[in-house]
Design an enzyme around this catalytic site. Structure first.
Site, mmCIF file in Angstrom:
data_model
loop_
_atom_site.group_PDB
_atom_site.id
_atom_site.type_symbol
_atom_site.label_atom_id
_atom_site.label_comp_id
_atom_site.label_asym_id
_atom_site.label_seq_id
_atom_site.Cartn_x
_atom_site.Cartn_y
_atom_site.Cartn_z
ATOM 1 N N TYR A 65 28.068 35.070 37.832
ATOM 2 C CA TYR A 65 29.127 36.000 37.397
ATOM 3 C C TYR A 65 29.237 36.033 35.877
ATOM 4 O O TYR A 65 29.161 37.092 35.249
ATOM 5 C CB TYR A 65 30.481 35.596 38.020
ATOM 6 C CG TYR A 65 31.666 36.225 37.300
ATOM 7 C CD1 TYR A 65 31.914 37.587 37.380
ATOM 8 C CD2 TYR A 65 32.518 35.445 36.499
ATOM 9 C CE1 TYR A 65 32.985 38.167 36.691
ATOM 10 C CE2 TYR A 65 33.581 36.011 35.814
ATOM 11 C CZ TYR A 65 33.812 37.376 35.910
ATOM 12 O OH TYR A 65 34.852 37.945 35.217
ATOM 13 N N THR A 91 35.537 38.443 29.836
ATOM 14 C CA THR A 91 36.139 37.186 30.268
ATOM 15 C C THR A 91 35.816 36.033 29.315
ATOM 16 O O THR A 91 34.774 36.060 28.647
ATOM 17 C CB THR A 91 35.608 36.846 31.680
ATOM 18 O OG1 THR A 91 35.974 35.517 32.028
ATOM 19 C CG2 THR A 91 34.082 36.937 31.754
ATOM 20 N N ASP A 92 36.673 35.027 29.323
ATOM 21 C CA ASP A 92 36.387 33.822 28.525
ATOM 22 C C ASP A 92 35.233 33.012 29.117
ATOM 23 O O ASP A 92 34.677 32.131 28.461
ATOM 24 C CB ASP A 92 37.644 32.945 28.387
ATOM 25 C CG ASP A 92 38.237 32.496 29.709
ATOM 26 O OD1 ASP A 92 37.727 32.891 30.774
ATOM 27 O OD2 ASP A 92 39.235 31.739 29.690
ATOM 28 N N GLU A 93 34.867 33.318 30.401
ATOM 29 C CA GLU A 93 33.812 32.518 31.050
ATOM 30 C C GLU A 93 32.453 32.682 30.385
ATOM 31 O O GLU A 93 31.562 31.863 30.607
ATOM 32 C CB GLU A 93 33.703 32.881 32.535
ATOM 33 C CG GLU A 93 34.985 32.628 33.276
ATOM 34 C CD GLU A 93 34.793 32.354 34.762
ATOM 35 O OE1 GLU A 93 33.657 32.226 35.219
ATOM 36 O OE2 GLU A 93 35.831 32.269 35.444
ATOM 37 N N LYS A 121 28.464 39.019 33.120
ATOM 38 C CA LYS A 121 29.468 39.540 32.173
ATOM 39 C C LYS A 121 28.972 39.370 30.733
ATOM 40 O O LYS A 121 29.191 40.241 29.886
ATOM 41 C CB LYS A 121 30.816 38.816 32.345
ATOM 42 C CG LYS A 121 31.568 39.123 33.624
ATOM 43 C CD LYS A 121 31.974 40.581 33.784
ATOM 44 C CE LYS A 121 33.096 40.992 32.854
ATOM 45 N NZ LYS A 121 33.578 42.377 33.162
HETATM 46 P P1 NAD Z 1 38.775 42.826 41.086
HETATM 47 O O1 NAD Z 1 37.609 42.203 41.773
HETATM 48 O O2 NAD Z 1 40.137 42.603 41.619
HETATM 49 O O3 NAD Z 1 38.561 44.409 41.009
HETATM 50 C C1 NAD Z 1 37.343 44.984 40.685
HETATM 51 C C2 NAD Z 1 37.447 46.482 40.952
HETATM 52 O O4 NAD Z 1 36.192 47.088 40.559
HETATM 53 C C3 NAD Z 1 37.654 46.827 42.413
HETATM 54 O O5 NAD Z 1 38.630 47.839 42.547
HETATM 55 C C4 NAD Z 1 36.300 47.329 42.878
HETATM 56 O O6 NAD Z 1 36.371 48.287 43.930
HETATM 57 C C5 NAD Z 1 35.754 47.948 41.592
HETATM 58 N N1 NAD Z 1 34.277 47.988 41.575
HETATM 59 C C6 NAD Z 1 33.426 46.961 41.852
HETATM 60 N N2 NAD Z 1 32.155 47.406 41.751
HETATM 61 C C7 NAD Z 1 32.214 48.714 41.389
HETATM 62 C C8 NAD Z 1 31.226 49.709 41.106
HETATM 63 N N3 NAD Z 1 29.915 49.431 41.221
HETATM 64 N N4 NAD Z 1 31.634 50.935 40.729
HETATM 65 C C9 NAD Z 1 32.969 51.226 40.635
HETATM 66 N N5 NAD Z 1 33.936 50.335 40.912
HETATM 67 C C10 NAD Z 1 33.565 49.091 41.267
HETATM 68 O O7 NAD Z 1 38.642 42.369 39.572
HETATM 69 P P2 NAD Z 1 39.784 41.973 38.536
HETATM 70 O O8 NAD Z 1 40.160 40.558 38.746
HETATM 71 O O9 NAD Z 1 40.829 43.022 38.530
HETATM 72 O O10 NAD Z 1 38.943 42.022 37.177
HETATM 73 C C11 NAD Z 1 38.816 43.248 36.459
HETATM 74 C C12 NAD Z 1 37.975 43.009 35.217
HETATM 75 O O11 NAD Z 1 38.572 42.015 34.410
HETATM 76 C C13 NAD Z 1 36.561 42.496 35.513
HETATM 77 O O12 NAD Z 1 35.680 43.115 34.615
HETATM 78 C C14 NAD Z 1 36.637 41.009 35.277
HETATM 79 O O13 NAD Z 1 35.375 40.498 34.871
HETATM 80 C C15 NAD Z 1 37.646 40.961 34.152
HETATM 81 N N6 NAD Z 1 38.438 39.742 34.034
HETATM 82 C C16 NAD Z 1 39.126 39.270 35.116
HETATM 83 C C17 NAD Z 1 39.942 38.148 34.991
HETATM 84 C C18 NAD Z 1 40.732 37.620 36.144
HETATM 85 O O14 NAD Z 1 41.373 36.577 36.010
HETATM 86 N N7 NAD Z 1 40.780 38.274 37.299
HETATM 87 C C19 NAD Z 1 40.026 37.508 33.741
HETATM 88 C C20 NAD Z 1 39.292 38.001 32.663
HETATM 89 C C21 NAD Z 1 38.510 39.135 32.812
HETATM 90 O O1 DAU Z 2 38.519 32.852 33.146
HETATM 91 C C1 DAU Z 2 38.543 34.188 33.550
HETATM 92 C C2 DAU Z 2 37.992 34.299 34.952
HETATM 93 O O2 DAU Z 2 38.988 33.773 35.810
HETATM 94 C C3 DAU Z 2 37.630 35.715 35.352
HETATM 95 O O3 DAU Z 2 36.587 36.172 34.537
HETATM 96 C C4 DAU Z 2 37.192 35.771 36.821
HETATM 97 O O4 DAU Z 2 36.984 37.123 37.211
HETATM 98 C C5 DAU Z 2 38.304 35.185 37.662
HETATM 99 O O5 DAU Z 2 37.893 35.136 39.019
HETATM 100 C C6 DAU Z 2 38.658 33.772 37.184
HETATM 101 O O6 DAU Z 2 37.566 32.859 37.436
HETATM 102 P P1 DAU Z 2 37.817 31.362 37.935
HETATM 103 O O7 DAU Z 2 36.602 30.882 38.604
HETATM 104 O O8 DAU Z 2 38.373 30.529 36.845
HETATM 105 O O9 DAU Z 2 39.022 31.648 38.984
HETATM 106 P P2 DAU Z 2 39.281 31.069 40.463
HETATM 107 O O10 DAU Z 2 40.643 31.517 40.855
HETATM 108 O O11 DAU Z 2 38.159 31.340 41.386
HETATM 109 O O12 DAU Z 2 39.322 29.504 40.207
HETATM 110 C C7 DAU Z 2 40.280 28.952 39.320
HETATM 111 C C8 DAU Z 2 40.090 27.441 39.315
HETATM 112 O O13 DAU Z 2 40.466 26.914 40.608
HETATM 113 C C9 DAU Z 2 38.646 26.994 39.125
HETATM 114 O O14 DAU Z 2 38.626 25.778 38.415
HETATM 115 C C10 DAU Z 2 38.128 26.775 40.542
HETATM 116 C C11 DAU Z 2 39.370 26.279 41.264
HETATM 117 N N1 DAU Z 2 39.462 26.625 42.706
HETATM 118 C C12 DAU Z 2 39.256 27.908 43.086
HETATM 119 C C13 DAU Z 2 39.330 28.292 44.401
HETATM 120 C C14 DAU Z 2 39.079 29.707 44.835
HETATM 121 C C15 DAU Z 2 39.800 25.639 43.633
HETATM 122 O O15 DAU Z 2 40.031 24.461 43.280
HETATM 123 N N2 DAU Z 2 39.900 26.012 44.952
HETATM 124 C C16 DAU Z 2 39.654 27.286 45.392
HETATM 125 O O16 DAU Z 2 39.726 27.533 46.624
#
Ligand code: NAD
Ligand code: DAU
Length: 338
Positions: free
Chosen positions: A150, A123-125, A154
């Site tokens: 988190y 992730t970019d975080e 990562k």
């Molecule tokens: P998600 O939370 O929707 O899904 C995570 C999946 O991993 C689930 O199916 C869960 O059951 C599985 N999991 C969790 N713990 C586990 C374990 N111990 N063993 C096996 N499986 C397990 O997550 P997502 O949003 O699809 O993100 C997927 C990946 O991409 C993550 O590594 C996250 O850090 C990364 N990522 C997410 C975003 C985003 O915007 N969602 C952006 C950048 C990177």
């Molecule tokens: O940047 C990549 C990341 O993006 C991934 O690594 C994470 O897995 C993914 O969850 C996401 O993280 P964020 O914290 O950026 O996403 P989230 O949707 O939780 O929040 C997006 C923005 O919105 C953030 O500035 C917080 C804000 N927010 C979020 C929630 C849930 C609100 O204002 N209200 C809310 O209820």
């Protein structure tokens, strides 16, 4: 390719499996997933009988289960993680276990199995926050500076993946991606939470002043970026993946969603801010563009939001089932009954 996909029942993992089996029908996929609250096999019903796809339930922290699941694979695509920042603030334990220890277990198994490519999804975080109003962007040389449990977990996993390359010669690649959105996204994250709350007649909780900035990417574009890295990427390299060319603050995203859904601003509720909230993310994705020829195909944010709203409107059974049960307890704890 014979892929072991970890976390394939989650949001991005399931989109990736659907994308891959369509694009590369001769390949094989084993989906290894623990099925935490975020894992949902309903996302994959359309491929569950595909002979090129197999699901194995297991925990990436379980070395023996991982070894067995990885046995016939040549490639690992590692999505499995605890992924929600707010949950990591409530309890960081599962984040450290899965994201750090689980990744180490996978790396050991990959080394033992002589895996030809270990692709780590990050992730970019991990880079921390940029200043609001600046034109700075994260790139592949930006130093790590994570702020939430988190992102710290990562970051730890990224360091381990690089260490296994440098120390043992494991053929790894890493992608650090921006905020994804699209179908099958768990409605605890901003965009699906906003859409589903509005469909339920509820308000949208906006943290702090709502001026936080993320670099939004439609999930299919993330899948094609991983495809480019797996087919054309250089072992040992990291690629940043993003989509936006200008800053759009959260409040503008919410106002666009309200406009598309025919709602007004009385549906906005400002709530207390997230502790340690990163102000701004922006990604310089020129490396993956120039070196691997990748570009986002859904870079028009409004069109991507329209597509996403349409999906959540047409798949209400999916998110209503997801939002029931233990989700209620989390929502109460996070938003205090609002
Ligand atoms: P998600 O939370 O929707 O899904 C995570 C999946 O991993 C689930 O199916 C869960 O059951 C599985 N999991 C969790 N713990 C586990 C374990 N111990 N063993 C096996 N499986 C397990 O997550 P997502 O949003 O699809 O993100 C997927 C990946 O991409 C993550 O590594 C996250 O850090 C990364 N990522 C997410 C975003 C985003 O915007 N969602 C952006 C950048 C990177
Ligand atoms: O940047 C990549 C990341 O993006 C991934 O690594 C994470 O897995 C993914 O969850 C996401 O993280 P964020 O914290 O950026 O996403 P989230 O949707 O939780 O929040 C997006 C923005 O919105 C953030 O500035 C917080 C804000 N927010 C979020 C929630 C849930 C609100 O204002 N209200 C809310 O209820």
């Amino acid at each position: 390719m014979k892929l072991l996909v970890t976390g394939g029942a989650g949001f991005i993992g399931s989109n990736f499996i659907l994308y891959w089996l369509k694009k590369h029908p001769d390949d094989y996929i084993v989906n290894f997933d623990k099925l935490t609250y975020a894992g949902n096999l309903e996302n994959l019903v359309s491929v569950q009988n595909n002979p090129h796809y197999r699901f194995v339930q297991g925990d990436i922290c379980d070395a023996q289960a991982v070894r067995v699941a990885m046995k016939d694979s040549d490639t690992v695509v590692h999505f499995a993680a605890e992924s929600h920042v707010d949950r990591s603030i409530l309890d960081s334990t599962p984040f450290v276990k899965t994201n750090v220890l689980g990744t180490q277990v996978l790396l050991e198994a990959a080394r033992e199995a002589h895996i030809q490519r270990f692709h780590h999804i990050s992730t970019d975080e991990v880079f921390g926050a940029l200043e609001l109003g600046s034109t700075d962007k994260f790139n592949e040389t930006t130093p790590y500076n994570p702020h939430s449990p988190y992102s710290a977990s990562k970051a730890g996993s990224d360091h381990l993946v690089r260490a296994y390359h440098d120390t043992y010669g494991l053929p790894i690649t890493i992608s650090n991606c921006a905020n994804n959105y699209g179908p099958y996204m768990f409605p605890e994250k901003l965009i699906p939470l906003a859409i589903t709350n509005l469909l339920e007649g509820k308000k949208v909780p906006v943290y702090g002043d709502g001026l936080y900035v993320r670099d939004w990417l439609y999930v299919e574009d993330h899948c094609s970026a991983i495809d480019a890295v797996l087919h054309k990427g250089t072992v040992g390299e990291t690629y940043l993946v993003g989509s936006m060319t200008q800053d759009v603050p959260n409040i503008e995203i919410i106002k666009t969603i309200l406009a598309i859904m025919g709602k007004d601003e009385t549906s906005i509720e400002y709530v207390k801010d997230r502790p340690g909230h990163d102000r701004r993310y922006a990604i310089d994705w020129s490396k993956i563009h120039t070196q691997l020829g990748w570009s986002p195909q859904y870079a028009d944010l409004r069109k991507g939001l329209e597509k996403t709203i349409e999906w959540y409107t047409q798949n209400q059974d999916w998110w209503k089932r997801v939002k029931s049960g233990t989700y209620h307890a989390y929502y109460e704890q996070q938003y205090g009954g609002k």
